[in-house]
Design an enzyme around this catalytic site. Structure first.
Site, PDB file in Angstrom:
ATOM      1  N   HIS A 157       0.811  -1.219   0.000  1.00  0.00           N
ATOM      2  CA  HIS A 157       0.000   0.000   0.000  1.00  0.00           C
ATOM      3  C   HIS A 157       0.845   1.269   0.000  1.00  0.00           C
ATOM      4  O   HIS A 157       0.296   2.368  -0.132  1.00  0.00           O
ATOM      5  CB  HIS A 157      -0.941  -0.011   1.207  1.00  0.00           C
ATOM      6  CG  HIS A 157      -1.991  -1.068   1.107  1.00  0.00           C
ATOM      7  ND1 HIS A 157      -3.233  -0.841   0.564  1.00  0.00           N
ATOM      8  CD2 HIS A 157      -1.975  -2.385   1.459  1.00  0.00           C
ATOM      9  CE1 HIS A 157      -3.945  -1.963   0.591  1.00  0.00           C
ATOM     10  NE2 HIS A 157      -3.207  -2.906   1.130  1.00  0.00           N
ATOM     11  N   ASP A 364       2.981   9.211  -1.792  1.00  0.00           N
ATOM     12  CA  ASP A 364       1.896   8.404  -1.227  1.00  0.00           C
ATOM     13  C   ASP A 364       1.590   7.254  -2.174  1.00  0.00           C
ATOM     14  O   ASP A 364       1.514   7.454  -3.392  1.00  0.00           O
ATOM     15  CB  ASP A 364       0.641   9.255  -1.040  1.00  0.00           C
ATOM     16  CG  ASP A 364      -0.194   8.822   0.150  1.00  0.00           C
ATOM     17  OD1 ASP A 364      -0.101   7.635   0.529  1.00  0.00           O
ATOM     18  OD2 ASP A 364      -0.922   9.661   0.698  1.00  0.00           O
TER      19      ASP A 364
END
Length: 462
Positions: A157, A364
């Site tokens: 992730h 991110d």
């Protein structure tokens, strides 16, 4: 499909099916597990004097959770240490903050072995195991050592760092080679996928062809599979009673001013310092618009025992105080800085009331706040998303105003552009992003990954 077993670091902080202040991963995995009536395994969040492997089961909403307690030393070395002081900063390109300690690495591998010892007896022959994120990289190899022949997939992730940065990790080659115990590895974007493949090819001597990575007689399939949200469900949530109430409160509080909103965990990777400085630049360069706008930054604290997180909180408090001291008056405060979390339905109302969503991480893996902001908007009069081009979400949400978060000037220009954007353009941009969010939603993400996993032969070499 067969039963799905999801493994992640934390389980106990999640109330499946609730509308509480859950993280994006928690919401996404809850939806995926309910579809397969699966099992979710991980750390309970609690401590024990001595690790016993005792499992705490809970059942509800079509999902069974199975959690274990860890020793205090485990948490210090595995979680606070290797996961959050070594891998997290490294994977977000912050090698200046990464700490390489042998005790951290030892605790990380010890806990993954303990997880494997506890989980392995729960795995039935037809189960598919889906391991989540950087906390659990060695888990697949540990399960194979114990004789697990099931399909095992891994999803990262976070970003995967470039080869030269990863080489700063003392055991980089060994950690990467351990990942060949997995059948499928998923990343949010092609960029992270190719960074991983490049490392294996150039540092480990592997080969990469047709989406498959080969090394020492083993092969894994790599896929880019960006995680989503349930866009239509979130849009409905934004029209619910609680969200409507919050929306009205925010409009009254704004008193005719345009609200800019940021919602982020208090983390140096989120670019909060740079965001405040970009907003400050906007105030400096646009004196006529100062009192027509305000920034609401919601930043619940996290990992408070890690010094880097303590420093970012102190820095943000200092900048907010300076900006407010320089520009505020009796009737207006330019930055409302809030250090607490809120339930999803409350945030949906806040998003819907905002003229601008400011999502500007320095790096991110995905960032689901960007998608939630878009889904919460009024289709007839939507707000504008300003998004960092270094977030994985930028690959999908191309109709956002994409900015370099390191540039205060770009951020200030984007705020000015967003405030002046005509309604027709706002609607056009919003519609394109909302269509993507609904088509590549959390169910699409789960199906894309599990379909790739289920294509693996039912039994592999242990």
């Amino acid at each position: 499909m067969n039963r799905l077993i999801v493994v992640s670091n934390r389980v106990a902080a999640v109330q499946l099916g609730a509308k509480g202040a859950q993280g994006g991963l928690a919401v996404a995995l809850g939806a995926a597990l309910r579809e397969s009536r699966g099992l979710w395994f991980g750390w309970s969040g609690d401590f024990t004097d001595k690790f016993t492997g005792q499992i705490h089961f809970e059942r509800g909403d079509g999902v069974t959770t199975a959690t274990v307690d860890l020793e205090e030393q485990d948490i210090e070395e595995y979680y606070d240490g290797y996961a959050n002081r070594t891998l997290w900063p490294l994977f977000h390109y912050r090698i200046d903050l990464a700490e390489y300690e042998r005790d951290f690495a030892g605790g990380y591998h010890r806990v993954n072995k303990r997880f494997a010892d506890t989980l392995f007896p729960l795995i039935e022959p037809d189960d598919a195991v889906w391991v989540q994120d950087y906390h659990m990289i060695p888990l697949g190899a540990e399960l194979r050592k114990r004789g697990c022949k099931n399909r095992i997939g891994f999803f990262l992730h976070t970003p995967w760092p470039p080869r030269r940065l990863l080489l700063t990790l003392p055991e980089a080659n060994e950690l990467v080679e351990s990942m060949f115990a997995y059948d499928v590895i998923g990343f949010h974007t092609d960029e992270w996928l190719h960074s991983f493949a490049e490392f294996v090819v150039l540092e480990n001597g592997g080969t990469f062809k047709d989406g498959h990575l080969h090394l020492k007689g083993k092969s894994i399939r790599l896929i880019a599979c960006p995680i989503g949200i349930d866009g239509r469900e979130y849009a409905d949530l934004a029209c619910g009673e609680q969200a409507k109430s919050v929306h009205g409160e925010m409009q009254r509080s704004a008193n005719g001013r345009a609200m800019i909103v940021g919602v982020d965990r208090l983390d140096y990777s989120k670019g909060l310092e740079e965001r405040f400085l970009g907003y400050e630049r906007f105030l400096q360069e646009n004196p006529d618009e100062r009192k027509e706008v305000f920034l609401l930054q919601i930043a619940p604290p996290s990992r408070a025992t890690v010094k880097a997180y303590q420093r970012i909180r102190e820095t943000l408090e200092g900048i907010a105080g300076r900006v407010n001291g320089a520009y505020a008056d009796l009737h207006w405060v330019p930055i409302r800085y809030v250090n607490q979390g809120y339930p999803r339905d409350v945030l949906a109302g806040v998003y819907r009331a905002a003229r601008i969503g400011l999502v500007t991480p320095l790096r991110d893996g995905m960032n689901l706040v960007a998608k939630e902001f878009v889904a919460a908007q009024d289709p007839d009069d939507p707000g504008v998303l300003i998004l960092s081009r270094f977030a994985g979400a930028a690959e999908q949400l191309k109709d956002a105003l994409l900015v370099n978060p390191y540039s205060a000037e770009e951020m200030a220009d984007a705020i000015r552009t967003a405030l002046a954007m005509p309604r027709e353009e706002r609607v056009r941009r919003w519609q394109a992003m909302f269509d993507n969010i609904c088509s590549e939603d959390v169910v699409w993400w789960r199906k894309r990954f599990t379909a790739a996993l289920m294509e693996v032969p039912a039994s592999v070499e242990a």
